[in-house]
Design an enzyme around this catalytic site. Structure first.
Site, PDB file in Angstrom:
ATOM      1  N   ILE A 266       0.847  -1.199   0.000  1.00 56.59           N
ATOM      2  CA  ILE A 266       0.000   0.000   0.000  1.00 56.59           C
ATOM      3  C   ILE A 266       0.884   1.251   0.000  1.00 56.59           C
ATOM      4  O   ILE A 266       0.675   2.183  -0.777  1.00 56.59           O
ATOM      5  CB  ILE A 266      -0.950  -0.013   1.213  1.00 56.59           C
ATOM      6  CG1 ILE A 266      -1.898  -1.224   1.089  1.00 56.59           C
ATOM      7  CG2 ILE A 266      -1.731   1.278   1.327  1.00 56.59           C
ATOM      8  CD1 ILE A 266      -2.749  -1.487   2.306  1.00 56.59           C
ATOM      9  N   GLU A 288      11.948   6.260   7.013  1.00 59.89           N
ATOM     10  CA  GLU A 288      12.943   5.281   7.455  1.00 59.89           C
ATOM     11  C   GLU A 288      13.401   4.385   6.314  1.00 59.89           C
ATOM     12  O   GLU A 288      14.495   3.865   6.336  1.00 59.89           O
ATOM     13  CB  GLU A 288      12.416   4.463   8.630  1.00 59.89           C
ATOM     14  CG  GLU A 288      11.117   3.764   8.357  1.00 59.89           C
ATOM     15  CD  GLU A 288      10.584   3.037   9.570  1.00 59.89           C
ATOM     16  OE1 GLU A 288      10.828   3.474  10.699  1.00 59.89           O
ATOM     17  OE2 GLU A 288       9.928   2.010   9.373  1.00 59.89           O
ATOM     18  N   ASN A 378       3.779  -8.120  12.130  1.00 66.38           N
ATOM     19  CA  ASN A 378       5.193  -7.733  12.007  1.00 66.38           C
ATOM     20  C   ASN A 378       5.697  -7.025  13.263  1.00 66.38           C
ATOM     21  O   ASN A 378       6.706  -7.411  13.835  1.00 66.38           O
ATOM     22  CB  ASN A 378       5.389  -6.780  10.825  1.00 66.38           C
ATOM     23  CG  ASN A 378       4.995  -7.428   9.502  1.00 66.38           C
ATOM     24  OD1 ASN A 378       5.165  -8.629   9.320  1.00 66.38           O
ATOM     25  ND2 ASN A 378       4.447  -6.647   8.599  1.00 66.38           N
TER      26      ASN A 378
HETATM   27  O1  0RQ Z   1      -2.632 -10.979   4.226  1.00 63.66           O
HETATM   28  O2  0RQ Z   1      -1.020 -11.512   2.481  1.00 63.66           O
HETATM   29  O3  0RQ Z   1      -2.379 -13.310   3.577  1.00 63.66           O
HETATM   30  O4  0RQ Z   1      -3.490 -11.650   2.043  1.00 63.66           O
HETATM   31  O5  0RQ Z   1      -2.600  -8.674   6.235  1.00 63.66           O
HETATM   32  O6  0RQ Z   1      -1.955  -6.765   4.216  1.00 63.66           O
HETATM   33  O7  0RQ Z   1      -3.114  -5.262   2.660  1.00 63.66           O
HETATM   34  O8  0RQ Z   1      -1.096  -6.581   1.807  1.00 63.66           O
HETATM   35  O9  0RQ Z   1      -0.853  -4.638   3.449  1.00 63.66           O
HETATM   36  O10 0RQ Z   1       1.584  -5.330   2.908  1.00 63.66           O
HETATM   37  O11 0RQ Z   1       0.852  -2.960   3.291  1.00 63.66           O
HETATM   38  O12 0RQ Z   1       0.944  -4.612   5.208  1.00 63.66           O
HETATM   39  C1  0RQ Z   1      -0.112  -3.317   8.551  1.00 63.66           C
HETATM   40  C2  0RQ Z   1       0.909  -5.520   8.043  1.00 63.66           C
HETATM   41  C3  0RQ Z   1       0.130  -3.989   6.180  1.00 63.66           C
HETATM   42  C4  0RQ Z   1       2.189  -3.402   7.510  1.00 63.66           C
HETATM   43  C5  0RQ Z   1       0.783  -4.071   7.590  1.00 63.66           C
HETATM   44  C6  0RQ Z   1      -3.937  -9.145   5.998  1.00 63.66           C
HETATM   45  C7  0RQ Z   1      -4.064  -9.069   4.484  1.00 63.66           C
HETATM   46  C8  0RQ Z   1      -2.700  -9.576   4.058  1.00 63.66           C
HETATM   47  C9  0RQ Z   1      -1.034  -7.707   4.638  1.00 63.66           C
HETATM   48  P1  0RQ Z   1      -2.352 -11.947   2.968  1.00 63.66           P
HETATM   49  P2  0RQ Z   1      -1.767  -5.843   2.920  1.00 63.66           P
HETATM   50  P3  0RQ Z   1       0.700  -4.380   3.630  1.00 63.66           P
HETATM   51  C10 0RQ Z   1       7.477   1.631   8.591  1.00 63.66           C
HETATM   52  C11 0RQ Z   1       6.200   1.613   9.275  1.00 63.66           C
HETATM   53  C12 0RQ Z   1       3.290  -1.957  10.918  1.00 63.66           C
HETATM   54  C13 0RQ Z   1       4.676  -1.367  10.906  1.00 63.66           C
HETATM   55  C14 0RQ Z   1       4.740  -0.047  10.221  1.00 63.66           C
HETATM   56  C15 0RQ Z   1       2.876  -3.329   8.883  1.00 63.66           C
HETATM   57  C16 0RQ Z   1      -1.769  -8.975   5.107  1.00 63.66           C
HETATM   58  O13 0RQ Z   1       2.078  -2.129   6.983  1.00 63.66           O
HETATM   59  O14 0RQ Z   1       3.485  -4.274   9.324  1.00 63.66           O
HETATM   60  O15 0RQ Z   1       3.750   0.607   9.963  1.00 63.66           O
HETATM   61  N1  0RQ Z   1       2.755  -2.155   9.578  1.00 63.66           N
HETATM   62  N2  0RQ Z   1       5.945   0.368   9.943  1.00 63.66           N
HETATM   63  O16 0RQ Z   1      -5.142  -9.884   4.033  1.00 63.66           O
HETATM   64  C17 0RQ Z   1      -6.889  -9.881   9.211  1.00 63.66           C
HETATM   65  C18 0RQ Z   1      -7.391  -7.598   9.098  1.00 63.66           C
HETATM   66  C19 0RQ Z   1      -6.414  -7.481   8.057  1.00 63.66           C
HETATM   67  C20 0RQ Z   1      -5.726  -8.634   7.669  1.00 63.66           C
HETATM   68  C21 0RQ Z   1      -5.001  -6.929   6.488  1.00 63.66           C
HETATM   69  N3  0RQ Z   1      -8.074  -6.532   9.538  1.00 63.66           N
HETATM   70  N4  0RQ Z   1      -7.571  -8.802   9.640  1.00 63.66           N
HETATM   71  N5  0RQ Z   1      -5.950  -9.838   8.243  1.00 63.66           N
HETATM   72  N6  0RQ Z   1      -4.869  -8.250   6.689  1.00 63.66           N
HETATM   73  N7  0RQ Z   1      -5.958  -6.432   7.309  1.00 63.66           N
HETATM   74  C22 0RQ Z   1       8.190   0.298   8.303  1.00 63.66           C
HETATM   75  C23 0RQ Z   1       9.119  -0.198   9.376  1.00 63.66           C
HETATM   76  O17 0RQ Z   1       8.931   0.074  10.494  1.00 63.66           O
HETATM   77  C24 0RQ Z   1      10.281  -1.057   9.006  1.00 63.66           C
END
Ligand code: 0RQ
Length: 503
Positions: A266, A288, A378
């Site tokens: 995203i 970052e 994560n």
């Molecule tokens: O699962 O791959 O099995 O389908 O979560 O979701 O939509 O591909 O999103 O890759 O951008 O990751 C929040 C995890 C999003 C990430 C998160 C399931 C969905 C999919 C991944 P599948 P998407 P993304 C700087 C900032 C925290 C750390 C952060 C993250 C998988 O952005 O780790 O922000 N953020 N760091 O199907 C159940 C729900 C769901 C769900 C999504 N509500 N319930 N499953 N999924 N919503 C970076 C650093 O700090 C290094």
């Protein structure tokens, strides 16, 4: 800077043989970029041998953020981790953490280095750091990330270097290494714009501490991104339209403000959309991670400068960067994560933060880390460092997950990472909820009407519309009914608040 040979050149197996059960090791790496590779893999092999002999062998693993498979994957599969902090994104490790077999401390990434210096993580015995070159005087040119490598080398008793020929020594000049003094002696960090430098291009360590160099030639284990689809494209466009309107309304200065963007599919799509919107001027990033889309935006002139702690790009994009290194060195700096994510700088520069949520509730609280409240995805990463201190804090997510069976907009988040006090704007593929200056009931209407999927809007309204009690019309007895419905029948749709879940 030529690499010297007076420091012993050893094999990864010889390096691993120096490590003892329960040692705490600080490894380089922020995402797979710049992560140590050969030594952790050799430590995992050593752990397997020790376990086969019936002897205990586990190490404490501290890194900058997530790493590559040859570190987190190998050590997890060898069951060789005593604990892990501050962030991970490895499937095998995630399984172990969620089974309770590996302890994991989820930390704000800006705070990891000072926690290591303060001794909050225990004594870091070894720093294992990937380098592009190292000199007799202990001057190290880091590779595609800085992360917490400077701090690990500072606090560790001994340093092991992975000298990786996959990275050119000409990387010298890309980094700016600065480490603040600790309280009560800390002063302001002298950075006043994204491109300012206040430190050294090389990491200076006590050469006596370097006990071995392992030579290697291995690329970073950075995966590619999924292609932008209709949903991520709409999220990106919604963010870009919102920011363009804020500039027009004079709430963001016309020259714009630096952008921080999270990692993942995203985030990649959002950055692409910012570059394509003609009403967003060329911008700087204080973030970052520099990921693939930023490199294209630098080429097109849409991104003028990027300050980060890692260059997390896929192998073909890294090749492009290395082939034109002088161009990119003029437009990029890699800093320690303590500086790239520092609340003081985020507030001073007026960063616009854009991070991704797993779910949001109708009051504006965000869950970034836990699926259904218990399973770690994560970690919070740097999202809290930026969100809490941003000029405008934005969270994005698709309005539904798992084919529509999950609404990402729920009555109450199943785990809280960012509270309603820190979150100003929520964006989904459906639209933009602007939470600034709104009370909880107003926020609930804004989020449901603008961001929830149409299939869930009536259901969510039915949760709060008729509740008149209190400042936040929350009903604790039914707040998790949608989560419970998913756990029972794998679908959040059709929750009937008036019968089983009646108020
Ligand atoms: O699962 O791959 O099995 O389908 O979560 O979701 O939509 O591909 O999103 O890759 O951008 O990751 C929040 C995890 C999003 C990430 C998160 C399931 C969905 C999919 C991944 P599948 P998407 P993304 C700087 C900032 C925290 C750390 C952060 C993250 C998988 O952005 O780790 O922000 N953020 N760091 O199907 C159940 C729900 C769901 C769900 C999504 N509500 N319930 N499953 N999924 N919503 C970076 C650093 O700090 C290094």
């Amino acid at each position: 800077m030529p690499t010297v040979t007076s420091i012993p050149i050893i094999t990864a197996t010889e390096a691993a043989a120096l490590i003892n059960d329960r040692d705490i090791i600080g490894f380089s790496g922020f995402t797979p970029a710049g992560a140590a590779k050969d030594i952790p893999t050799a430590i995992a092999a050593r752990a397997s041998e020790e376990h086969a002999q019936g002897r205990p062998f586990k190490i404490g693993v501290v890194t900058g953020a997530s790493t590559g498979d040859s570190l987190d994957g190998e050590l997890a599969r060898a069951n060789a981790m005593l604990f892990r902090t501050p962030y991970q994104s490895c499937k095998d490790l995630r399984v172990q953490i969620n089974k309770g077999e590996t302890c994991f401390y989820d930390m704000h990434l800006s705070m990891l280095p000072q926690a290591a210096r303060y001794g909050f993580l225990g004594k870091v015995k070894y720093a294992v750091v990937e380098a592009a070159s190292v000199s007799e005087e202990g001057e190290i040119v880091l590779t595609t990330s800085v992360g917490a490598s400077n701090t690990f080398c500072n606090v560790a008793d001994k340093i092991l270097i992975e000298l990786n020929e996959a990275h050119p020594a000409e990387l010298q000049g890309l980094h700016d290494i600065y480490e603040p003094l600790d309280p009560p002696h800390r002063r302001e960090i002298p950075l006043y714009s994204c491109s300012d430098r206040c430190g050294s291009p090389v990491l200076k360590v006590d050469p006596e501490k370097i006990i071995g160099i392992v030579k290697t030639n291995r690329p970073d284990e950075v995966g590619g991104f999924k292609d932008t689809d209709e949903v991520t494209k709409r999220i990106g466009e919604n963010v870009a339209i919102f920011l363009a309107e804020e500039i027009k309304a004079g709430r963001i200065p016309k020259e714009f403000l630096p952008i921080q963007s999270g990692v993942g599919n995203i985030a990649n799509a959002v950055l692409g959309a910012l570059g394509e919107n003609p009403n967003i001027p060329p911008f700087e990033m204080y973030s970052e991670v520099v990921q693939d889309s930023v490199i294209g935006l630098m080429r097109s002139g849409d991104v003028k400068f990027a300050s980060a702690t890692s260059l997390t790009v896929s192998p073909p994009v890294l090749k492009e960067v290395y082939e034109d290194l002088e161009f990119f060195k003029q437009r990029m700096v890699l800093r320690p994560q303590e500086i790239s994510n520092h609340p003081e700088i985020v507030r001073r520069l007026g960063i616009i933060s854009i991070n991704t949520a797993i779910e949001a509730d109708i009051w504006g609280n965000i869950n970034s880390t836990h699926v259904m409240g218990n399973n770690l995805m994560n970690g919070i990463g740097g999202s809290g460092d930026f969100t809490r201190n941003a000029y405008i804090s934005i969270f994005t997510c698709p309005s539904v997950a798992k084919g529509g069976a999950i609404s990402t907009i729920v009555p109450m988040v199943a785990h809280l990472d960012h509270s309603e006090h820190s979150v100003q704007v929520l964006v989904t593929d459906q639209g933009v909820a602007d939470l600034r200056g709104k009370d909880p009931a107003e926020r609930a209407r804004e989020i449901v009407d603008k961001c929830a999927h149409p299939e869930y809007r009536d259901q969510l309204h039915a949760y709060f519309d008729d509740v008149k009690d209190g400042h936040t019309p929350q009903t604790l007895r039914t707040a998790f009914a949608m989560h419970e419905a998913f756990m029972q029948k794998k679908d959040m749709r059709g929750v009937d608040w008036s019968s089983k879940y009646s108020k």
